[in-house]
Design a protein around this motif. Structure first.
Motif, short mmCIF file in Angstrom:
data_model
loop_
_atom_site.label_atom_id
_atom_site.label_comp_id
_atom_site.label_asym_id
_atom_site.label_seq_id
_atom_site.Cartn_x
_atom_site.Cartn_y
_atom_site.Cartn_z
N ARG B 116 0.82 -1.20 0.00
CA ARG B 116 0.00 0.00 0.00
C ARG B 116 0.86 1.25 0.00
N PRO B 205 1.76 -11.45 -0.80
CA PRO B 205 1.90 -12.90 -0.74
C PRO B 205 2.29 -13.45 -2.10
N PHE B 555 -5.49 -5.95 -3.17
CA PHE B 555 -4.05 -6.12 -3.27
C PHE B 555 -3.72 -7.42 -3.98
N ALA C 98 4.10 -14.94 2.87
CA ALA C 98 2.71 -15.37 3.01
C ALA C 98 2.22 -15.29 4.44
N MET C 110 -1.40 -1.38 7.52
CA MET C 110 -0.58 -2.11 6.55
C MET C 110 -1.17 -3.47 6.27
N GLY C 112 -3.79 -4.45 5.17
CA GLY C 112 -4.44 -4.58 3.88
C GLY C 112 -3.51 -5.09 2.80
N ALA C 113 -2.22 -4.92 3.03
CA ALA C 113 -1.26 -5.33 2.01
C ALA C 113 -1.02 -6.81 2.01
N SER C 114 -1.35 -7.53 3.10
CA SER C 114 -1.05 -8.97 3.08
C SER C 114 -2.28 -9.80 3.36
N SER C 117 -5.87 -9.44 1.59
CA SER C 117 -5.92 -9.28 0.13
C SER C 117 -7.02 -10.15 -0.45
N VAL C 118 -7.72 -9.56 -1.36
CA VAL C 118 -8.81 -10.28 -2.03
C VAL C 118 -8.32 -10.68 -3.39
N ARG C 119 -8.52 -11.86 -3.76
CA ARG C 119 -8.02 -12.23 -5.11
C ARG C 119 -8.96 -13.23 -5.74
#
Lengths: 291, 593, 119
Positions: B116, B205, B555, C98, C110, C112-114, C117-119
């Motif tokens: 971010r 990740p 992200f 991970a 922070m 939100g960065a790991s 995460s939505v993917r």
């Protein structure tokens, strides 16, 4: 928002290049680049081979050794320069985009090992071969019977001191420095060894006799450089640094200061005058009898 | 720039109000804004630096001419040396250390690793402001009585250590110079901490070490160098300042007589400054070039439509250059009076740095070999980088041998060498990065014709300026000389100087094409999509320009190596890092460190 | 079962990474020794007499001065090289990102960065 595949019919993750055909190969760029690289190589090679701006001829055996190492390095780096620039020229023309697919290659460990060890060998060999030229000048103590001269640098003049008939330098003390009164180096008047010291602004030495020059500085860092001797040494305040040389050819050679020493740096220069033995003795005698 | 910086979203969350212009664009903690602030700072710096160098080149050829910006009309030798000093200082610190690392690194690192923002956004903002203050303090040396210092960017004592008595500009000017550099050091140190922490801790990740773009590796190694080198410069600068104002003698021996006056210092060594300075100074030049190497690898892969050849070798080479860069500082001191045995050790180590540098060059050629080369403007500058890096690197082989350096030290040969590697290759890396990431930063593309014109004029121009300079040096032309009226042989080199000066003016004028292109394209450039270059790294997975939190809440997760172009089994041309695929191409299974 | 194989591969990769760093450091140390050997073994005959420049310089500036500069070189080099290698190995040890971010006020932003995460 993350972009997903723009091409719905292809598998997830697939992307087709959308760079237009017009951009492909980008017209004259590769050819122009190749031609330019060839021109640069050609011009540089020509100037070196034709010796258009050479260093002046060497006047001592040590200088000749240095030149030999310089030429060896020039050949090796010249070949590498040629090969590298011309390879670049070749590659940009040969593999410009003409609609082909790129060859997918991640690397080649064998090639990596090969060119790494080759490069390591060539560079280290150059360094080891160049060692001799350095060692001969810097590790060799002065020959017996060498003429000792002390060179003092200050903003922005050189002063060279000979020990005179007694062969001894008078003691120096900065408290006695007084250029207008004729004592620019600060020779201690109470030291009898200093009475016959000869102080001049040019370095006069006899040909084919070893010379030991003791460099010192009164104020800031200066330098002593004679191109023809291939000899350069900073004069470091607080140190007395000896350099030694044997000049084989009679003539006048410029001494320049290469270490930035103030506003007069560009004007700080002197002369190395290599003269015959008889002229050298005459010079010393003249100085001895001068008031 | 259409989006709110992350600071504003925090403020919004708390108060519900949209922060003002100041918070969004001036005192922003958003790494993208900070990156752009650094970029524009270095743009201003390079303009001033080039202007100074044109003054120098003009004076060398026409020393008696009356010049418009010079106090008194005709430039004096001390004014010339002030230009030399400030040109070097501004270019090395505020252009070559700032643009590749602080500007592009700040903007792109979080994007390329899927984060971010940086690890310490407020520290990041502080770093920028310290750098800006440092720039202004350094520039103010021009404005004080005595003017800017005349001791060169290297500031060797005793010339720099005793105040005005050693020369004009050595009073207040030198003090302001030292203050500016000290402030710059602090900003740089804080920035390095940010880069290192961010790279270690904030990767998305799946972003294992072998999936890092080479730009990220380059910025990481550069940050370590920066941390360690600037710390030493900071210490050295403090000691020099103490010598000047507190009566200490770290660098000043006893018995110095300046203009007839005995100085009351004692016990110090000017060599100590040289050791401290060059212990910083040599890693500094790698700080200037390593990001450019990462950028070149990145761009070459994109426009050859092939992975970088020998990715692991490239990473190892980056680390080796970084590490070895700390072991070679003595090659700046071969003729200084340093122990001659040390000289040989430094020489062998210096020659060895040529090895990873050569490896990188071979790998770049390997990347191009068999590729599908597209000559967009960033690619042209990346190719130019390679050519200049080869040329400049090879002249270093001469300087690395003390026997040869004895004749080349402090001549124009050295000036040619470092200008070609730093003043040209590193700058080409900055240009390549600018043309490449301009669409991402501003949502528009730069004009291609102007870009190509800029490239050709600059490429030809800098070869015309700096190739002849080698010959001036070999013939004995000495650097930092205000004119040729000293030793008599210097006059014979004037034709070369005239040629170089004319080439310099033409090349500087050619940069107008870049400036015009840049500022025109900000408003009128062709709108750019998120991924106009069909690239694979994460920054291209988000909008151009990116939203304030970089990925609008979604992200990325990383599935692939960074340069998956032209996989053989697949008809498609490239695989972005963040997209998985049902059918993995044969050799694309992620191999992690 | 998937978790344990993942855990095993993480451990295996960690060991490889640590090995890589060890090899790198050994490589650098070995190389430095090689350089020193090259210098010593190719010594010219007259070097045995010692370096006249060194003796003169020592006489002028004091043996303490020269020793201080020699110590200084080590003081500069050892911390710098150690820190360089330490930071590199820190990167290698944290090479798999991970793991979820640690909880805390700052890290929540922070996070939100790991892990979110939505993917």
């Amino acid at each position: 928002m993350l972009l997903s595949s723009t091409n719905r019919t292809a598998p997830v993750g697939a992307q087709r290049s959308r760079i237009s055909n017009r951009a492909r190969g980008s017209g004259s760029s590769p050819l122009l680049l190749a031609i330019f690289l060839i021109l640069v190589v050609a011009a540089t090679t020509f100037i070196f081979v034709a010796r258009l701006y050479p260093a002046p001829p060497p006047i001592s055996r040590d200088a000749v050794l240095v030149d030999r190492q310089y030429n060896l390095t020039l050949y090796v780096t010249g070949v590498v320069f040629l090969l590298a620039q011309l390879s670049l020229a070749y590659v940009v023309v040969r593999f410009r985009d003409r609609g082909q697919k790129a060859r997918f290659v991640r690397g080649n460990v064998g090639l990596e090992i090969l060119w790494t060890s080759l490069t390591l060998f060539v560079f280290v060999a150059l360094g080891v071969l160049g060692r001799q030229a350095w060692a001969d000048v810097r590790f060799t103590p002065p020959a017996s019977g060498a003429i000792r001269v002390e060179g003092t640098t200050s903003q922005f003049v050189y002063a060279f001191r000979y020990p005179g008939k007694d062969g001894k330098f008078g003691r120096l003390d900065p408290r006695f420095v007084n250029a207008p009164a004729g004592n620019p180096l600060g020779i201690d008047p109470s030291d009898p060894a200093g009475r016959d010291d000869v102080v001049v602004s040019e370095l006069i030495v006899p040909a084919e006799r070893p010379v030991e020059l003791l460099l010192r500085s009164e104020d800031v860092v200066h330098n002593f450089f004679v191109r023809e001797l291939r000899l350069q040494q900073d004069a470091m305040p607080g140190l007395v640094i000896p350099v030694r040389f044997t000049a084989d050819h009679i003539g006048d050679y410029e001494i320049v200061c290469t270490q930035l020493c103030g506003l007069g740096h560009y004007k700080m220069h002197s002369l190395l005058r290599v003269v015959s033995q008889s002229e050298f003795e005459a010079f010393l005698n003249r100085q001895a009898t001068a008031p | 720039m259409s989006s709110n910086p992350s600071a504003s979203s925090a403020v919004e969350a708390r108060s519900g109000a949209r922060p003002g212009i100041f918070r969004r664009y001036v005192f922003s903690t958003d790494h993208k804004i900070i990156g752009l602030q650094y970029f524009f700072l270095s743009l201003a710096a390079v303009t001033i630096g080039v202007f100074l160098s044109l003054g120098m080149r003009f004076h060398l050829v026409w020393p008696a001419a009356r010049l418009p910006f010079v106090t008194g009309g005709i430039m004096t030798p001390e004014q010339y040396l002030a230009l030399v000093t400030m040109h070097g200082t501004i270019m090395v610190f505020f252009v070559l250390t700032t643009a590749p690392q602080s500007a592009f690194g700040n903007y792109l690192l979080p994007l390329q690793i899927g984060a971010r923002d940086m690890a310490f956004p407020r520290l990041n903002m502080l770093s920028f402001w310290l750098t800006l203050v440092a720039f202004l303090v350094t520039l103010s040396a021009f404005l004080v009585p005595g003017g800017a210092p005349i001791s060169g960017w290297t500031a060797y004592p005793p010339l720099s250590g005793m105040g005005e008595i050693t020369g004009p500009g050595e009073g207040a000017g030198q003090s302001l110079w030292i203050a500016g550099i000290l402030i710059f050091c602090v900003g740089s140190l804080l920035g390095s901490i940010n880069f290192i922490s961010t790279t270690i801790d904030l990767r998305a990740p799946g972003m294992t070490l072998t999936r890092l773009p080479l730009t990220v590796w380059a910025w990481f190694v550069t940050a370590i160098l920066s941390l360690l080198a600037f710390a030493v410069l900071f210490a050295g600068g403090i000691l020099l300042a103490l010598d000047r104002v507190a009566g200490t003698s770290f660098f000043l021996p006893a018995g110095l007589v300046v203009s007839g006056e005995l100085q009351m210092h004692g016990g110090g060594s000017p060599l100590l400054w040289q050791h401290l300075f060059w212990f910083f100074g040599h890693p500094e030049v790698y700080i200037a070039i390593l990001p450019g190497m990462g950028v070149v690898s990145h761009i070459l892969a994109n426009f050859s439509r092939k992975p970088v050849f020998g990715y692991r070798a490239m990473v190892l080479a980056l680390c080796a250059i970084g590490l070895l860069g700390f072991l070679v500082w003595g090659h700046h001191m071969f003729v200084s009076g340093m122990n001659p045995y040390s000289s040989l050790t430094f020489s062998i180590l210096t020659l060895s740095i040529g090895v990873p540098s050569a490896v990188k060059t071979f790998n770049w050629l390997g990347t191009l070999w068999g590729g599908k080369l597209q000559f967009q403007t960033p690619m042209l500058f990346a190719l130019g980088f390679i050519s200049f890096f080869v040329t400049g690197g090879l002249s270093g082989i001469f300087l690395a041998q003390p026997a040869l350096d004895t004749s080349l030290h402090a001549t124009y040969y050295v000036v040619a060498h470092f200008h070609i590697v730093m003043g040209v290759a590193a700058i080409f890396g900055i240009f390549a990065a600018t043309y490449y990431w301009f669409p991402k930063m501003f949502g528009r593309k730069m004009n291609k014709t102007l870009g190509q014109l800029h490239f050709w004029l600059t490429f030809a121009g800098v070869y015309a300026i700096f190739m002849p300079m080698h010959f001036v040096g070999i013939a004995g032309g000495i650097r930092r000389y205000a004119d040729a009226s000293g030793a008599s042989y210097l006059v014979s080199l004037q034709p070369l100087h005239v040629f170089m000066t004319i080439a310099a003016f033409i090349t500087a004028a050619a940069q107008l094409a870049f400036f015009y292109n840049f500022f025109w394209s900000l408003r009128q450039g062709e709108p750019a999509s998120a991924n106009p270059w069909d690239a694979t790294s994460l920054e291209w997975a988000t909008a151009s320009p990116p939203p304030s939190d970089n990925f609008a809440g979604q992200f990325p997760r990383v599935y692939r190596a960074p340069y998956e172009y032209s996989l053989p089994a697949a008809p498609q041309d490239f695989f972005p890092q963040h997209l998985p695929s049902e059918q993995d191409a044969p050799s694309s299974k992620g191999r992690s460190c | 079962m998937l978790a344990s194989t993942v855990a095993e591969s993480i451990v295996a990769r960690r060991q490889t990474a640590a090995k890589t760093v060890r090899i790198l450091s050994l490589g650098v140390a070995g190389f430095a020794v090689l350089c020193a050997l090259v210098v010593v073994l190719t010594a010219s005959r007259t070097a045995a007499q010692g370096c006249a420049q060194c003796y003169q310089s020592a006489a002028a500036s004091g043996v303490a001065g020269r020793a201080a500069l020699r110590h200084g070189i080590l003081i500069l080099l050892v911390p710098a090289i150690s820190l360089f290698l330490a930071i590199l190995s820190l990167l290698c040890r944290r090479r798999n990102p991970a793991r979820p971010a640690p909880v805390g006020k700052f890290s929540e932003r922070m996070a939100g960065a790991s892990s979110n995460s939505v993917r």
